[in-house]
Design a protein around this motif. Structure first.
Motif, short mmCIF file in Angstrom:
data_model
loop_
_atom_site.label_atom_id
_atom_site.label_comp_id
_atom_site.label_asym_id
_atom_site.label_seq_id
_atom_site.Cartn_x
_atom_site.Cartn_y
_atom_site.Cartn_z
N CYS A 167 0.83 -1.21 0.00
CA CYS A 167 0.00 0.00 0.00
C CYS A 167 0.87 1.26 0.00
O CYS A 167 0.37 2.37 -0.18
CB CYS A 167 -0.87 0.04 1.25
N SER A 168 2.15 1.09 0.25
CA SER A 168 3.06 2.23 0.33
C SER A 168 3.52 2.67 -1.06
O SER A 168 3.31 1.97 -2.05
CB SER A 168 4.29 1.85 1.17
N ASP A 169 4.15 3.81 -1.08
CA ASP A 169 4.79 4.29 -2.30
C ASP A 169 6.07 3.49 -2.50
O ASP A 169 6.99 3.52 -1.67
CB ASP A 169 5.11 5.77 -2.16
N VAL A 170 6.14 2.74 -3.60
CA VAL A 170 7.30 1.86 -3.83
C VAL A 170 8.28 2.47 -4.83
O VAL A 170 9.18 1.78 -5.31
CB VAL A 170 6.84 0.47 -4.34
N SER A 171 8.10 3.74 -5.15
CA SER A 171 8.96 4.36 -6.17
C SER A 171 10.43 4.34 -5.75
O SER A 171 11.31 4.07 -6.57
CB SER A 171 8.51 5.79 -6.46
N THR A 172 10.70 4.61 -4.46
CA THR A 172 12.09 4.59 -3.98
C THR A 172 12.66 3.18 -4.06
O THR A 172 13.80 2.97 -4.49
CB THR A 172 12.17 5.10 -2.53
N ASN A 173 11.84 2.19 -3.65
CA ASN A 173 12.27 0.79 -3.71
C ASN A 173 12.54 0.35 -5.14
O ASN A 173 13.54 -0.32 -5.42
CB ASN A 173 11.21 -0.12 -3.09
N ALA A 174 11.62 0.73 -6.04
CA ALA A 174 11.77 0.34 -7.44
C ALA A 174 13.01 0.99 -8.06
O ALA A 174 13.75 0.35 -8.83
CB ALA A 174 10.52 0.72 -8.23
N ALA A 175 13.24 2.26 -7.71
CA ALA A 175 14.41 2.97 -8.23
C ALA A 175 15.70 2.34 -7.71
O ALA A 175 16.68 2.18 -8.46
CB ALA A 175 14.35 4.44 -7.84
N MET A 176 15.69 1.96 -6.42
CA MET A 176 16.87 1.32 -5.83
C MET A 176 17.12 -0.04 -6.46
O MET A 176 18.27 -0.41 -6.76
CB MET A 176 16.69 1.18 -4.32
N LEU A 177 16.05 -0.80 -6.67
CA LEU A 177 16.17 -2.12 -7.30
C LEU A 177 16.72 -1.99 -8.72
O LEU A 177 17.62 -2.73 -9.13
CB LEU A 177 14.82 -2.82 -7.33
N LEU A 178 16.18 -1.04 -9.47
CA LEU A 178 16.64 -0.82 -10.85
C LEU A 178 18.10 -0.40 -10.86
O LEU A 178 18.90 -0.90 -11.67
CB LEU A 178 15.78 0.24 -11.53
N SER A 179 18.47 0.49 -9.94
CA SER A 179 19.87 0.94 -9.86
C SER A 179 20.80 -0.23 -9.53
O SER A 179 21.86 -0.38 -10.15
CB SER A 179 20.02 2.02 -8.78
N SER A 180 20.37 -1.05 -8.57
CA SER A 180 21.19 -2.20 -8.19
C SER A 180 21.35 -3.18 -9.34
O SER A 180 22.45 -3.67 -9.62
CB SER A 180 20.56 -2.93 -6.99
#
Length: 311
Positions: free
Chosen positions: A189-202
């Protein structure tokens, strides 16, 4: 960010590969055989390398660590998959899921780093044979292996710490046989944009960093091999790196696609995950034993030695 939903969601449902009980039974037998063969194959490679003095070289030092990593890799997901194939309640706790996410991420990164280190080793051996022993000292080999583990675990730790802050909604179903980080984002339910950006960067850093090293190494290797005048010399030089190149293509081809494609629970997504997390640890020992004359000879010597001990 609120954290109230963390306590209300205690487990996830893993839909797995099929809902048909008969197909599940067949899949259980299939993946149990694959897991047992993976354990036996990689343990045999480790045993042969450590007991045969002819294989005490940097290339086989890295191969033994790749085999250990493959044992670890397959054990992160396959046992839970086998359990769920026999269970009516195909669930995993939130804590268990996060733990699995961490180790899936870490082992994928370790595999990528080790394969790139092995590519550099082949570059040093083929392009600078006279300096090879001086360049690939034991101390450097140990540091490269430890560096692979440290980088991968730190990367996984950063991503999992961000994932621990996610709130999860009523929907608890994961359209997968295991917990992988991209599969958790649609449930939050949270904003996952930071997680998605971190995953993509990794994913991009791992893919670009390790792929560049592999590409550079093999560009120089191919150039050197083509400059060898004798056909026998070219064939021998290419045979020393063909096994590694096959393993690289199998792993990177599926892993990069899996982590860059949108999460949908599609059959292709499941196939790619099975390819790099289940099939790759199985076929790596076969690739390196069937396509490598030194490993085949060492296997024969080891088997004969143990047969003589049994007499």
């Amino acid at each position: 960010m609120t954290t109230g939903n963390h306590s209300s969601i205690t487990e996830f449902i893993l839909l797995g590969l099929s809902a048909d009980p008969h197909i599940q039974a067949l899949l259980f037998v299939l993946f149990l055989k694959i897991y047992v063969l993976t354990l036996l194959g990689n343990l045999l490679i480790i045993l042969v390398i450590h007991t045969d003095s002819n294989l005490h070289t940097p290339m086989y030092f890295f191969l033994s660590h790749l085999s250990f990593q493959d044992l670890f890799y397959s054990s992160v997901t396959v046992p839970k998959m086998l359990e769920n194939l026999l269970s009516q309640r195909k669930v995993i706790s939130v804590e268990g899921c996060m733990t699995q996410v961490f180790f899936v991420f870490a082992t994928t990164g370790i595999e990528a780093c080790l394969l790139s280190v092995m590519a550099y080793d082949r570059y040093a051996a083929i392009c600078h044979p006279l300096l090879y022993r001086q360049v690939m000292r034991k101390q450097l080999c140990v540091r490269l292996v430890w560096g692979s583990w440290v980088v991968a675990f730190l990367d996984a730790l950063i991503n999992i710490l961000l994932a621990l802050d996610l709130d999860f909604c009523e929907v608890q179903t994961i359209h997968h046989y295991s917990c992988e980080l991209p599969s958790l984002f649609p449930l939050s339910c949270s904003d996952v944009s930071t997680n998605a950006a971190m995953l993509l960067s990794s994913a991009l850093l791992h893919a670009i960093g390790t792929c560049l090293l592999i590409f550079f190494s093999y560009t120089r290797i191919v150039s050197t091999i083509l400059s060898i005048s004798s056909t026998t010399g070219r064939s021998k030089a290419f045979s020393t790196c063909s096994s590694h190149l096959t393993a690289v293509i199998l792993f990177y081809g599926s892993a990069i696609l899996r982590y860059l494609m949108p999460t949908s629970g599609s059959p292709l997504e499941l196939i790619l995950s099975i390819q790099y997390s289940v099939i790759t640890p199985l076929v790596n020992p076969l690739i390196y034993s069937l396509k490598n004359k030194e490993v085949k000879a060492a296997l024969r010597r080891t088997i004969l030695k143990y047969l003589q001990c049994l007499r």
